[in-house]
Design a protein around this motif. Structure first.
Motif, PDB file in Angstrom:
ATOM      1  N   LEU A 118       0.830  -1.210   0.000  1.00  0.00           N
ATOM      2  CA  LEU A 118       0.000   0.000   0.000  1.00  0.00           C
ATOM      3  C   LEU A 118       0.861   1.256   0.000  1.00  0.00           C
ATOM      4  CD1 LEU A 118      -2.775  -1.031   2.569  1.00  0.00           C
ATOM      5  CD2 LEU A 118      -3.034  -0.782   0.091  1.00  0.00           C
ATOM      6  N   VAL A 119       1.858   1.288   0.879  1.00  0.00           N
ATOM      7  CA  VAL A 119       2.726   2.465   0.962  1.00  0.00           C
ATOM      8  C   VAL A 119       3.486   2.668  -0.341  1.00  0.00           C
ATOM      9  CG1 VAL A 119       4.751   3.435   2.108  1.00  0.00           C
ATOM     10  CG2 VAL A 119       2.939   2.393   3.471  1.00  0.00           C
ATOM     11  N   THR A 120       3.994   1.571  -0.904  1.00  0.00           N
ATOM     12  CA  THR A 120       4.755   1.658  -2.147  1.00  0.00           C
ATOM     13  C   THR A 120       3.871   2.125  -3.300  1.00  0.00           C
ATOM     14  OG1 THR A 120       6.218  -0.136  -1.427  1.00  0.00           O
ATOM     15  CG2 THR A 120       6.175   0.364  -3.781  1.00  0.00           C
ATOM     16  N   GLY A 121       2.677   1.564  -3.403  1.00  0.00           N
ATOM     17  CA  GLY A 121       1.765   1.964  -4.470  1.00  0.00           C
ATOM     18  C   GLY A 121       1.362   3.417  -4.374  1.00  0.00           C
ATOM     19  N   TRP A 122       1.046   3.878  -3.170  1.00  0.00           N
ATOM     20  CA  TRP A 122       0.671   5.282  -3.012  1.00  0.00           C
ATOM     21  C   TRP A 122       1.851   6.206  -3.249  1.00  0.00           C
ATOM     22  CZ3 TRP A 122      -2.390   3.312   1.687  1.00  0.00           C
ATOM     23  CH2 TRP A 122      -3.731   3.120   1.328  1.00  0.00           C
ATOM     24  N   ALA A 123       3.036   5.807  -2.801  1.00  0.00           N
ATOM     25  CA  ALA A 123       4.209   6.668  -2.959  1.00  0.00           C
ATOM     26  C   ALA A 123       4.546   6.895  -4.427  1.00  0.00           C
ATOM     27  CB  ALA A 123       5.407   6.063  -2.229  1.00  0.00           C
ATOM     28  N   ILE A 124       4.408   5.858  -5.244  1.00  0.00           N
ATOM     29  CA  ILE A 124       4.720   6.020  -6.657  1.00  0.00           C
ATOM     30  C   ILE A 124       3.594   6.720  -7.413  1.00  0.00           C
ATOM     31  CG2 ILE A 124       3.766   3.838  -7.537  1.00  0.00           C
ATOM     32  CD1 ILE A 124       7.164   5.397  -8.499  1.00  0.00           C
ATOM     33  N   ALA A 125       2.356   6.654  -6.863  1.00  0.00           N
ATOM     34  CA  ALA A 125       1.203   7.226  -7.563  1.00  0.00           C
ATOM     35  C   ALA A 125       0.927   8.669  -7.173  1.00  0.00           C
ATOM     36  CB  ALA A 125      -0.048   6.378  -7.288  1.00  0.00           C
ATOM     37  N   LEU A 126       1.284   9.067  -5.956  1.00  0.00           N
ATOM     38  CA  LEU A 126       0.850  10.359  -5.424  1.00  0.00           C
ATOM     39  C   LEU A 126       1.321  11.591  -6.196  1.00  0.00           C
ATOM     40  CD1 LEU A 126       0.913   9.950  -1.540  1.00  0.00           C
ATOM     41  CD2 LEU A 126      -1.032  10.576  -2.969  1.00  0.00           C
ATOM     42  N   PRO A 127       2.555  11.646  -6.715  1.00  0.00           N
ATOM     43  CA  PRO A 127       2.955  12.877  -7.398  1.00  0.00           C
ATOM     44  C   PRO A 127       2.039  13.205  -8.575  1.00  0.00           C
ATOM     45  CG  PRO A 127       4.848  11.466  -7.001  1.00  0.00           C
ATOM     46  CD  PRO A 127       3.640  10.655  -6.689  1.00  0.00           C
ATOM     47  N   VAL A 128       1.477  14.407  -8.571  1.00  0.00           N
ATOM     48  CA  VAL A 128       0.606  14.810  -9.671  1.00  0.00           C
ATOM     49  C   VAL A 128       1.478  15.418 -10.762  1.00  0.00           C
ATOM     50  CG1 VAL A 128      -1.427  16.157 -10.332  1.00  0.00           C
ATOM     51  CG2 VAL A 128      -1.248  15.220  -8.023  1.00  0.00           C
ATOM     52  N   GLY A 129       2.074  14.552 -11.559  1.00  0.00           N
ATOM     53  CA  GLY A 129       2.914  14.987 -12.662  1.00  0.00           C
ATOM     54  C   GLY A 129       2.142  14.976 -13.965  1.00  0.00           C
ATOM     55  N   ALA A 130       2.831  14.620 -15.051  1.00  0.00           N
ATOM     56  CA  ALA A 130       2.193  14.654 -16.368  1.00  0.00           C
ATOM     57  C   ALA A 130       1.005  13.680 -16.452  1.00  0.00           C
ATOM     58  CB  ALA A 130       3.223  14.327 -17.444  1.00  0.00           C
ATOM     59  N   ILE A 131       1.175  12.463 -15.909  1.00  0.00           N
ATOM     60  CA  ILE A 131       0.103  11.469 -15.979  1.00  0.00           C
ATOM     61  C   ILE A 131      -1.088  11.911 -15.133  1.00  0.00           C
ATOM     62  CG2 ILE A 131      -0.545   9.092 -15.442  1.00  0.00           C
ATOM     63  CD1 ILE A 131       1.228   9.330 -17.878  1.00  0.00           C
ATOM     64  N   GLY A 132      -0.813  12.398 -13.908  1.00  0.00           N
ATOM     65  CA  GLY A 132      -1.896  12.855 -13.053  1.00  0.00           C
ATOM     66  C   GLY A 132      -2.656  14.027 -13.661  1.00  0.00           C
ATOM     67  N   ALA A 133      -1.914  14.973 -14.240  1.00  0.00           N
ATOM     68  CA  ALA A 133      -2.554  16.115 -14.882  1.00  0.00           C
ATOM     69  C   ALA A 133      -3.401  15.672 -16.072  1.00  0.00           C
ATOM     70  CB  ALA A 133      -1.498  17.112 -15.327  1.00  0.00           C
ATOM     71  N   LEU A 134      -2.906  14.668 -16.798  1.00  0.00           N
ATOM     72  CA  LEU A 134      -3.665  14.152 -17.938  1.00  0.00           C
ATOM     73  C   LEU A 134      -4.963  13.498 -17.474  1.00  0.00           C
ATOM     74  CD1 LEU A 134      -4.014  13.473 -20.908  1.00  0.00           C
ATOM     75  CD2 LEU A 134      -2.503  11.513 -20.585  1.00  0.00           C
ATOM     76  N   LEU A 135      -4.911  12.751 -16.366  1.00  0.00           N
ATOM     77  CA  LEU A 135      -6.124  12.124 -15.835  1.00  0.00           C
ATOM     78  C   LEU A 135      -7.151  13.170 -15.410  1.00  0.00           C
ATOM     79  CD1 LEU A 135      -4.766   9.145 -13.678  1.00  0.00           C
ATOM     80  CD2 LEU A 135      -6.198   9.011 -15.729  1.00  0.00           C
ATOM     81  N   VAL A 136      -6.688  14.204 -14.713  1.00  0.00           N
ATOM     82  CA  VAL A 136      -7.597  15.263 -14.290  1.00  0.00           C
ATOM     83  C   VAL A 136      -8.205  15.955 -15.507  1.00  0.00           C
ATOM     84  CG1 VAL A 136      -7.757  17.478 -13.079  1.00  0.00           C
ATOM     85  CG2 VAL A 136      -6.427  15.609 -12.095  1.00  0.00           C
ATOM     86  N   SER A 137      -7.373  16.192 -16.497  1.00  0.00           N
ATOM     87  CA  SER A 137      -7.857  16.842 -17.718  1.00  0.00           C
ATOM     88  C   SER A 137      -8.874  15.976 -18.447  1.00  0.00           C
ATOM     89  CB  SER A 137      -6.672  17.157 -18.632  1.00  0.00           C
ATOM     90  OG  SER A 137      -7.105  17.801 -19.805  1.00  0.00           O
ATOM     91  N   LEU A 138      -8.605  14.672 -18.527  1.00  0.00           N
ATOM     92  CA  LEU A 138      -9.568  13.771 -19.160  1.00  0.00           C
ATOM     93  C   LEU A 138     -10.891  13.791 -18.417  1.00  0.00           C
ATOM     94  CD1 LEU A 138      -7.434  10.618 -20.087  1.00  0.00           C
ATOM     95  CD2 LEU A 138      -8.470  12.272 -21.651  1.00  0.00           C
ATOM     96  N   GLY A 139     -10.822  13.790 -17.080  1.00  0.00           N
ATOM     97  CA  GLY A 139     -12.056  13.845 -16.303  1.00  0.00           C
ATOM     98  C   GLY A 139     -12.832  15.118 -16.545  1.00  0.00           C
ATOM     99  N   ALA A 140     -12.115  16.248 -16.603  1.00  0.00           N
ATOM    100  CA  ALA A 140     -12.765  17.537 -16.790  1.00  0.00           C
ATOM    101  C   ALA A 140     -13.353  17.676 -18.186  1.00  0.00           C
ATOM    102  CB  ALA A 140     -11.761  18.656 -16.533  1.00  0.00           C
ATOM    103  N   GLN A 141     -12.659  17.147 -19.184  1.00  0.00           N
ATOM    104  CA  GLN A 141     -13.074  17.360 -20.565  1.00  0.00           C
ATOM    105  C   GLN A 141     -13.958  16.256 -21.117  1.00  0.00           C
ATOM    106  OE1 GLN A 141      -9.685  18.197 -23.060  1.00  0.00           O
ATOM    107  NE2 GLN A 141      -8.889  19.789 -21.708  1.00  0.00           N
ATOM    108  N   GLN A 142     -13.764  15.000 -20.649  1.00  0.00           N
ATOM    109  CA  GLN A 142     -14.452  13.884 -21.291  1.00  0.00           C
ATOM    110  C   GLN A 142     -15.236  13.005 -20.322  1.00  0.00           C
ATOM    111  OE1 GLN A 142     -12.402  11.922 -24.467  1.00  0.00           O
ATOM    112  NE2 GLN A 142     -10.946  13.580 -24.729  1.00  0.00           N
TER     113      GLN A 142
END
Length: 206
Positions: free
Chosen positions: A9-33
């Motif tokens: 759990l800690v490892t998965g969250w640690a690698i996922a938490l930074p809102v970088g290019a992939i995170g920004a793309l996910l947020v953008s997809l949610g907002a737009q599509q």
């Protein structure tokens, strides 16, 4: 088993938490599509994280068994790699955000899944990070059941955060991808990775 679950759990969250290019793309997809498209993309990211965790467990366990005489040296190396990854995460978090890329229109959930899966798969830092964690944590490689629990927990942790980003995009537009949010989540994740590195080093040096 509990240690493997917590480590996953800690490892998965640690690698996922930074809102970088992939995170920004996910947020953008949610907002737009919408939620369905963004959620499919989130599962694509989590799939790669789960696969890389599995590869790291298999390769890490084999390496640990074959190179038992130099186990301490491997643990030190793992800690050093984790520290380097933490520094890279912190540097990326403090770096000014790049210009937003145009997103494809009318993207289907399947195409969103494949797109995010491909973009995540080409990031070598992810698999290096998982291998370093596995080699630095005996609970992960202590048996088949523990390894399976670690992989499942890492996948679930990654999926949970990616889905949060997708939902945030669908509900709140681009708020979660602001520069302040990107920096905060990136620095928190870097701190978690650094803590894992200190733990690995302490098992040998203390």
């Amino acid at each position: 088993m509990g240690s493997a679950l917590l480590a996953g759990l800690v490892t998965g969250w640690a690698i996922a938490l930074p809102v970088g290019a992939i995170g920004a793309l996910l947020v953008s997809l949610g907002a737009q599509q919408g939620w369905r498209v963004a959620a499919a993309g989130a599962l694509g990211v989590a799939t790669v994280d789960g696969l890389y965790a599995g590869v790291a467990v298999l390769a890490g366990a084999a390496a640990a068994a074959a190179l038992a005489p130099v186990a301490d040296a491997l643990t030190l190396l793992a800690g050093m790699v984790l520290l380097a990854v933490a520094l890279l995460m912190a540097r990326a978090a403090l770096r000014p955000a790049g210009p937003a890329r145009a997103q494809p229109r009318l993207l289907s959930p399947l195409r969103a899944y494949l797109l995010l899966l491909g973009l995540t798969a080409v990031n070598p830092t992810t698999v290096v990070y998982f291998v370093a964690v596995v080699l630095g944590n005996d609970a992960v490689v202590s048996g088949t059941s523990a390894a399976a629990v670690f992989v499942a927990a890492a996948l679930a942790a990654s999926a949970s955060w990616q889905l949060v980003l997708a939902g945030s995009g669908a509900l709140l537009g681009r708020v979660a991808s602001s520069d302040r949010a990107r920096r905060l989540t990136g620095l928190v994740a870097a701190g978690v990775v650094a803590a894992l590195a200190v733990r690995a080093l302490a098992t040998v040096l203390l």
